[in-house]
Write an enzyme that holds these catalytic residues in place. Structure first.
Site, PDB file in Angstrom:
ATOM      1  N   LYS A   1       0.842  -1.195   0.000  1.00 11.04           N
ATOM      2  CA  LYS A   1       0.000   0.000   0.000  1.00 11.04           C
ATOM      3  C   LYS A   1       0.882   1.251   0.000  1.00 11.04           C
ATOM      4  O   LYS A   1       2.080   1.176   0.292  1.00 11.04           O
ATOM      5  CB  LYS A   1      -0.923  -0.012   1.220  1.00 11.04           C
ATOM      6  CG  LYS A   1      -0.192  -0.051   2.568  1.00 11.04           C
ATOM      7  CD  LYS A   1      -1.154  -0.303   3.728  1.00 11.04           C
ATOM      8  CE  LYS A   1      -0.408  -0.410   5.041  1.00 11.04           C
ATOM      9  NZ  LYS A   1      -1.305  -0.798   6.133  1.00 11.04           N
TER      10      LYS A   1
ATOM     11  N   ARG B   1     -10.844  -1.005  15.017  1.00 10.83           N
ATOM     12  CA  ARG B   1     -10.778  -0.166  13.815  1.00 10.83           C
ATOM     13  C   ARG B   1     -11.781  -0.764  12.832  1.00 10.83           C
ATOM     14  O   ARG B   1     -12.947  -0.434  12.891  1.00 10.83           O
ATOM     15  CB  ARG B   1      -9.328  -0.148  13.266  1.00 10.83           C
ATOM     16  CG  ARG B   1      -9.100   0.875  12.187  1.00 10.83           C
ATOM     17  CD  ARG B   1      -7.636   0.992  11.775  1.00 10.83           C
ATOM     18  NE  ARG B   1      -7.085  -0.251  11.242  1.00 10.83           N
ATOM     19  CZ  ARG B   1      -5.825  -0.387  10.796  1.00 10.83           C
ATOM     20  NH1 ARG B   1      -5.000   0.650  10.841  1.00 10.83           N
ATOM     21  NH2 ARG B   1      -5.399  -1.533  10.326  1.00 10.83           N
TER      22      ARG B   1
ATOM     23  N   HIS C   1      -6.144  -8.164  13.009  1.00 14.96           N
ATOM     24  CA  HIS C   1      -4.954  -7.308  13.053  1.00 14.96           C
ATOM     25  C   HIS C   1      -4.560  -7.075  14.512  1.00 14.96           C
ATOM     26  O   HIS C   1      -5.417  -6.785  15.350  1.00 14.96           O
ATOM     27  CB  HIS C   1      -5.279  -5.980  12.357  1.00 14.96           C
ATOM     28  CG  HIS C   1      -4.075  -5.179  11.991  1.00 14.96           C
ATOM     29  ND1 HIS C   1      -2.931  -5.715  11.421  1.00 14.96           N
ATOM     30  CD2 HIS C   1      -3.835  -3.849  12.095  1.00 14.96           C
ATOM     31  CE1 HIS C   1      -2.044  -4.749  11.199  1.00 14.96           C
ATOM     32  NE2 HIS C   1      -2.566  -3.612  11.604  1.00 14.96           N
TER      33      HIS C   1
ATOM     34  N   ARG D   1       1.277 -10.901   6.796  1.00 15.69           N
ATOM     35  CA  ARG D   1       1.246  -9.658   6.006  1.00 15.69           C
ATOM     36  C   ARG D   1       2.429  -8.774   6.370  1.00 15.69           C
ATOM     37  O   ARG D   1       2.371  -8.012   7.330  1.00 15.69           O
ATOM     38  CB  ARG D   1      -0.069  -8.907   6.270  1.00 15.69           C
ATOM     39  CG  ARG D   1      -1.332  -9.712   6.019  1.00 15.69           C
ATOM     40  CD  ARG D   1      -2.581  -8.851   6.205  1.00 15.69           C
ATOM     41  NE  ARG D   1      -2.667  -8.224   7.518  1.00 15.69           N
ATOM     42  CZ  ARG D   1      -3.277  -8.754   8.567  1.00 15.69           C
ATOM     43  NH1 ARG D   1      -3.879  -9.926   8.476  1.00 15.69           N
ATOM     44  NH2 ARG D   1      -3.303  -8.112   9.723  1.00 15.69           N
TER      45      ARG D   1
ATOM     46  N   TYR E   1      13.918  30.754   5.569  1.00 14.18           N
ATOM     47  CA  TYR E   1      12.691  31.421   6.035  1.00 14.18           C
ATOM     48  C   TYR E   1      12.681  31.591   7.554  1.00 14.18           C
ATOM     49  O   TYR E   1      13.118  30.706   8.294  1.00 14.18           O
ATOM     50  CB  TYR E   1      11.473  30.583   5.682  1.00 14.18           C
ATOM     51  CG  TYR E   1      11.109  30.569   4.216  1.00 14.18           C
ATOM     52  CD1 TYR E   1      10.780  31.740   3.544  1.00 14.18           C
ATOM     53  CD2 TYR E   1      11.060  29.363   3.532  1.00 14.18           C
ATOM     54  CE1 TYR E   1      10.421  31.701   2.201  1.00 14.18           C
ATOM     55  CE2 TYR E   1      10.705  29.318   2.191  1.00 14.18           C
ATOM     56  CZ  TYR E   1      10.383  30.501   1.529  1.00 14.18           C
ATOM     57  OH  TYR E   1      10.034  30.452   0.208  1.00 14.18           O
TER      58      TYR E   1
ATOM     59  N   CYS F   1      12.777  24.059   3.205  1.00  7.92           N
ATOM     60  CA  CYS F   1      11.811  24.686   2.297  1.00  7.92           C
ATOM     61  C   CYS F   1      11.108  23.612   1.460  1.00  7.92           C
ATOM     62  O   CYS F   1      11.402  22.432   1.587  1.00  7.92           O
ATOM     63  CB  CYS F   1      12.506  25.674   1.380  1.00  7.92           C
ATOM     64  SG  CYS F   1      13.558  26.832   2.260  1.00  7.92           S
ATOM     65  N   MET F   2      10.193  24.038   0.594  1.00 10.65           N
ATOM     66  CA  MET F   2       9.425  23.076  -0.190  1.00 10.65           C
ATOM     67  C   MET F   2      10.328  22.236  -1.108  1.00 10.65           C
ATOM     68  O   MET F   2      10.149  21.025  -1.221  1.00 10.65           O
ATOM     69  CB  MET F   2       8.359  23.793  -1.028  1.00 10.65           C
ATOM     70  CG  MET F   2       7.431  22.829  -1.750  1.00 10.65           C
ATOM     71  SD  MET F   2       6.262  23.635  -2.841  1.00 10.65           S
ATOM     72  CE  MET F   2       4.976  24.105  -1.707  1.00 10.65           C
ATOM     73  N   ASP F   3      11.308  22.885  -1.724  1.00  9.19           N
ATOM     74  CA  ASP F   3      12.109  22.199  -2.735  1.00  9.19           C
ATOM     75  C   ASP F   3      13.597  22.182  -2.431  1.00  9.19           C
ATOM     76  O   ASP F   3      14.370  21.602  -3.173  1.00  9.19           O
ATOM     77  CB  ASP F   3      11.927  22.903  -4.092  1.00  9.19           C
ATOM     78  CG  ASP F   3      10.503  23.378  -4.274  1.00  9.19           C
ATOM     79  OD1 ASP F   3       9.609  22.518  -4.251  1.00  9.19           O
ATOM     80  OD2 ASP F   3      10.278  24.597  -4.393  1.00  9.19           O
TER      81      ASP F   3
HETATM   82  C1  LIG Z   1      -0.496  -1.735   6.902  1.00  9.04           C
HETATM   83  C2  LIG Z   1      -1.019  -3.036   7.356  1.00  9.04           C
HETATM   84  C3  LIG Z   1      -0.150  -4.131   7.488  1.00  9.04           C
HETATM   85  C4  LIG Z   1       1.347  -4.032   7.362  1.00  9.04           C
HETATM   86  O1  LIG Z   1       1.861  -3.478   8.552  1.00  9.04           O
HETATM   87  P1  LIG Z   1       3.439  -3.445   8.857  1.00  9.04           P
HETATM   88  O2  LIG Z   1       3.521  -3.117  10.294  1.00  9.04           O
HETATM   89  O3  LIG Z   1       4.015  -2.386   7.988  1.00  9.04           O
HETATM   90  O4  LIG Z   1       3.967  -4.787   8.531  1.00  9.04           O
HETATM   91  C5  LIG Z   1      -0.722  -5.362   7.789  1.00  9.04           C
HETATM   92  N1  LIG Z   1      -2.051  -5.490   7.975  1.00  9.04           N
HETATM   93  C6  LIG Z   1      -2.908  -4.450   7.884  1.00  9.04           C
HETATM   94  C7  LIG Z   1      -4.359  -4.679   8.129  1.00  9.04           C
HETATM   95  C8  LIG Z   1      -2.418  -3.188   7.602  1.00  9.04           C
HETATM   96  O5  LIG Z   1      -3.260  -2.145   7.534  1.00  9.04           O
END
Ligand SMILES: *Cc1c(COP(=O)(O)O)cnc(C)c1O
Length: 404
Positions: A69, A163, A191, A250, A295, A343-345
């Site tokens: 992601k 969540r 999770h 995951r 700045y 700064c931005m850039d």
């Molecule tokens: C982002 C996410 C992960 C991965 O998490 P890490 O700590 O980066 O390994 C796994 N499961 C879910 C549901 C997530 O949102």
């Protein structure tokens, strides 16, 4: 003398040439400039190394699900997913429908699970691109089921994070989802919310979450439901609960060779950072004691000093809070402090102590230069962030460059 007739044919010739040039610019693949201003170097070897290490510590039946992601935590989602495909990884997780489609239309193979909400009106896309959607409550399940198209889903169980997910006690809710005609439940997951901590209370809560999840699986299986692929661990779940034997793990942040912060974990792996961030010196100049930089005049020179302007800024993902926390970059294998507001850039560094600094020299913000190294964890800590946040906010303007 040039006759009007001649001028006319020259104009026509110019017109044709301009038109051909126009076609060329539109239909030729653009050649990006090679000498980048600010870039992220991506080591696919490091990525493959990390994936292999992680896969090897997982129990036999458990496969790595690569979490890609947020543009693969800033690393470039296609680069990462395709390299992992080549190493045999066939399961990916993303947060959004757009991220999933981007992978699929560019040829990424295997299961792609969307962890977050997808508008049920977009159900046709889920089907067309063979995506798996997370279903996290009954009203969402009903909306998806009403779409009239058969869609693959993983059921998300809330075991205490609060969540997304059906409450772990809501067995009848789960059963009603299994009974939805158009939902093909191919997996079930939860999770962990505090698996990064080894404090006694945290470990105990993680074990509670795992117990609740096991319980859900057992109950559903006893009632004859096929729960499909089962998964609960993310990065810290893998390193702190390595004995769990599910179908997927995951892995997000650890896949990129980085810990969320400098944590102790039950298992330590020789992970290698996949990403470095680099930019260049644009200009070097001398300032006198009492003069200020950038700045807001936040930095004032105490002595005469030499400073250099670097071609990277907060729009590229370098947080402005970084400069207030004693930040450095690497240049000529030495540390150079960032002076004044980012700064931005652009940002400005103190190079008084470094000889021979000149325009075009390479500056390292994350990564190694000679014997010096700035780890992503160091930068994130100074910014009051975890590395996940820092990396996922790296700007789209940074070129992603492969380094092998
Ligand atoms: C982002 C996410 C992960 C991965 O998490 P890490 O700590 O980066 O390994 C796994 N499961 C879910 C549901 C997530 O949102």
């Amino acid at each position: 003398m040039i006759s009007s007739k001649q001028t006319g044919s020259v104009d026509l010739f110019r017109l044709i040439r301009a038109f051909l040039n126009h076609l060329r610019l539109h239909f030729r693949k653009p050649v990006p400039p090679a000498n980048h201003r600010a870039w992220a170097e991506i080591s696919l070897n490091a990525l493959r190394h990390n994936a292999m290490l992680l896969q090897n510590i997982l129990p036999g039946r458990c496969k790595l699900m690569a979490v890609v992601k947020a543009n693969a935590y800033g690393h470039g989602d296609l680069l990462v997913a395709k390299a992992l495909n080549q190493s045999g990884i066939r399961a990916f997780a993303v947060a959004t429908l757009e991220e999933a489609i981007h992978l699929r239309v560019n040829g990424v193979l295997g299961e792609i699970l969307i962890l977050g909400y997808t508008n049920p009106k977009n159900i046709a896309c889920l089907v067309r691109y063979r995506l798996t959607q997370t279903v996290f409550d009954q009203s969402y399940a009903r909306a998806l089921n009403a779409g009239g198209k058969k869609v693959n889903v993983h059921l998300k169980i809330d075991t205490g994070m609060h969540r997304l997910g059906l409450d772990y006690t809501d067995l009848s809710g789960m059963e009603s989802i299994f009974r939805c005609k158009n939902l093909n439940v191919t997996g079930i997951f939860s999770h962990l919310c505090i698996s990064d901590s080894l404090a006694e209370e945290a470990v105990s809560f993680t074990n509670t979450q795992i117990r609740r999840f096991y319980n859900v699986i057992t109950c559903l299986e006893r009632k004859g439901y096929d729960t499909g692929k089962i998964h609960i661990q993310s990065s810290y779940g893998i390193l702190n609960c390595p004995d769990l034997s599910f179908d997927y793990a995951r892995a997000g942040i650890v896949l990129y060779g980085v810990m969320s912060r400098n944590d102790r974990t039950r298992i330590q792996l020789d992970l290698r950072p996949v990403l470095s961030v680099k930019a260049r010196i644009a200009s070097v100049k001398e300032i006198k004691a009492g003069e200020s930089v950038s700045y807001g005049k936040e930095f004032t020179a105490e002595t005469n000093m030499r400073i250099a302007t670097v071609t990277i800024g907060y729009a590229d993902g370098i947080p402005t809070v970084y400069s207030r926390a004693g930040a450095h970059v690497l240049l000529h294998s030495e540390r150079a402090p960032i002076t004044g507001r980012i700064c931005m850039d652009q940002l400005v560094i103190d190079v008084t102590h470094i000889a021979g600094v000149k325009p075009d020299d390479v500056v390292t913000l994350i990564g190694t230069d000679g014997a010096e190294r700035i780890r992503c964890e160091e930068m994130a800590e100074k910014c009051g962030m975890i590395t996940n946040e820092l990396l996922s906010r790296l700007g789209s303007r940074l070129n992603r460059v492969l380094t092998g």
